[in-house]
Design an enzyme around this catalytic site. Structure first.
Site, PDB file in Angstrom:
ATOM      1  N   GLU A  28       0.850  -1.200   0.000  1.00  0.00           N
ATOM      2  CA  GLU A  28       0.000   0.000   0.000  1.00  0.00           C
ATOM      3  C   GLU A  28       0.885   1.249   0.000  1.00  0.00           C
ATOM      4  OE1 GLU A  28      -2.021   0.636   3.724  1.00  0.00           O
ATOM      5  OE2 GLU A  28      -3.666   1.734   2.782  1.00  0.00           O
ATOM      6  N   LYS A  47     -10.255   0.809  -0.925  1.00  0.00           N
ATOM      7  CA  LYS A  47     -10.157   0.546   0.525  1.00  0.00           C
ATOM      8  C   LYS A  47     -11.367   1.131   1.255  1.00  0.00           C
ATOM      9  CE  LYS A  47      -6.862   1.252   4.347  1.00  0.00           C
ATOM     10  NZ  LYS A  47      -5.643   2.013   4.743  1.00  0.00           N
ATOM     11  N   CYS A  58      -4.763  -3.307   4.100  1.00  0.00           N
ATOM     12  CA  CYS A  58      -4.312  -2.850   5.417  1.00  0.00           C
ATOM     13  C   CYS A  58      -5.370  -2.925   6.531  1.00  0.00           C
ATOM     14  CB  CYS A  58      -3.737  -1.437   5.282  1.00  0.00           C
ATOM     15  SG  CYS A  58      -2.592  -0.989   6.611  1.00  0.00           S
TER      16      CYS A  58
END
Ligand SMILES: *[C@@H]1O[C@H](CO)[C@@H](O)[C@H](O)[C@H]1NC(C)=O
Length: 278
Positions: free
Chosen positions: A80, A179, A211
């Site tokens: 990321e 995300k 994440c």
């Protein structure tokens, strides 16, 4: 700036056994990248300067992609924020963003780079996948125009998303994931609801998220429980926090608990406790 004392970042290979499909193993690479960061300023840089920085990071990823492909990996996952870091305002990230279309448009950016406007980053990543015959998983920024009829449309007229993309070994865009669970990222918007993104290959079915998403039920758990994925792709910029949230410990426990392969690629920034791939 990230200059001092990094060990040479290593490409880490893992052989992964997929129990339900043939061929029953594949080779994957995850790359822990020491991101070259922009200088700290809230004044937006030009689109050209943004591209120069992203290309410096892609130069390093390119070496890793070539090495991985050379050693027979079929897919490589990169972290990321690997092209530009994490510290931005909505305005200062803007020059780094490209319009990333839905994969159903069937697009090989390497062959037709102008089809969706200015897309040099997508073109380069697609060409790296194609020329090395390897799936490339990357994290870049997406912008989507909106207008005043949409009451949630941000004041600059764009939604801005932290986005994972996957190019197959022909360079075709096969997955795009926005995300959902942002972690202190004022530069980005979350999509309306969690996206459940999967794609099939000859070496298994993949799901993808990013994440902080791993700490929540959706999309992470739903992808594994309801979508028969063999492997989760997981770009992350994970800060290790003792005792329970260090990358290797937490991510491997999640994979074991969920009974799924997890290909996690973290950024490499020792000073901010960001290390650890699996
Ligand atoms: C990194 O981890 C150590 C040990 O837990 C802690 O003392 C330190 O404050 C952390 N650094 C950052 C930038 O969070």
């Amino acid at each position: 700036m990230s200059t001092s004392s990094f060990p040479t970042s290593a490409v880490v290979f893992a052989l992964i056994t997929l129990p339900f499909c043939a061929p029953d193993t594949f080779k994957a690479a995850v790359y822990e990248h020491a991101v070259i960061l922009p200088s700290e300023t809230e004044i937006p840089v030009s689109q050209d300067d943004a591209l120069i920085l992203m290309n410096k990071n892609i130069d390093i990823l390119e070496t890793a992609i070539k090495q991985a492909a050379g050693q027979g990996a079929q897919i490589i996952v990169t972290p990321e924020d690997a092209l530009y870091g994490w510290k931005f305002t909505r305005e200062s990230i803007f020059p780094y963003l490209e319009d990333i279309p839905d994969p159903k448009v069937n697009w090989i950016p390497c062959q037709d780079p102008q089809r969706f406007g200015h897309s040099p980053v997508q073109k380069r990543l697609s060409c790296l996948a194609k020329s090395n015959s390897i799936y490339v998983v990357a994290n870049i920024g997406d912008k989507k125009k909106c207008n005043a009829r949409d009451s949630k449309c941000p004041s600059n007229g764009y939604y801005q998303y932290n986005t994972n993309v996957v190019y197959n070994s022909e360079g075709k865009l096969v997955a795009r994931y926005h995300k959902y669970h942002l972690y202190s990222e004022p530069q980005f918007d979350a999509p309306d609801k969690p996206e459940l993104v999967t794609f099939k290959t000859t070496f298994g079915t993949f799901g993808i998220f990013t994440c902080f998403d791993i700490l929540f039920h959706d999309p992470a758990v739903t992808l594994v429980e309801d979508h028969q994925v063999d492997t989760i792709l997981f770009p992350t910029a994970w800060m290790n926090v003792l005792p329970f949230l260090t990358a290797i410990e937490f991510h491997s426990a999640w994979a074991m608990g969920m009974r799924v392969n997890l290909l996690a690629a973290n950024t490499h920034k020792v000073g901010q406790n960001m290390t650890g791939n699996l």
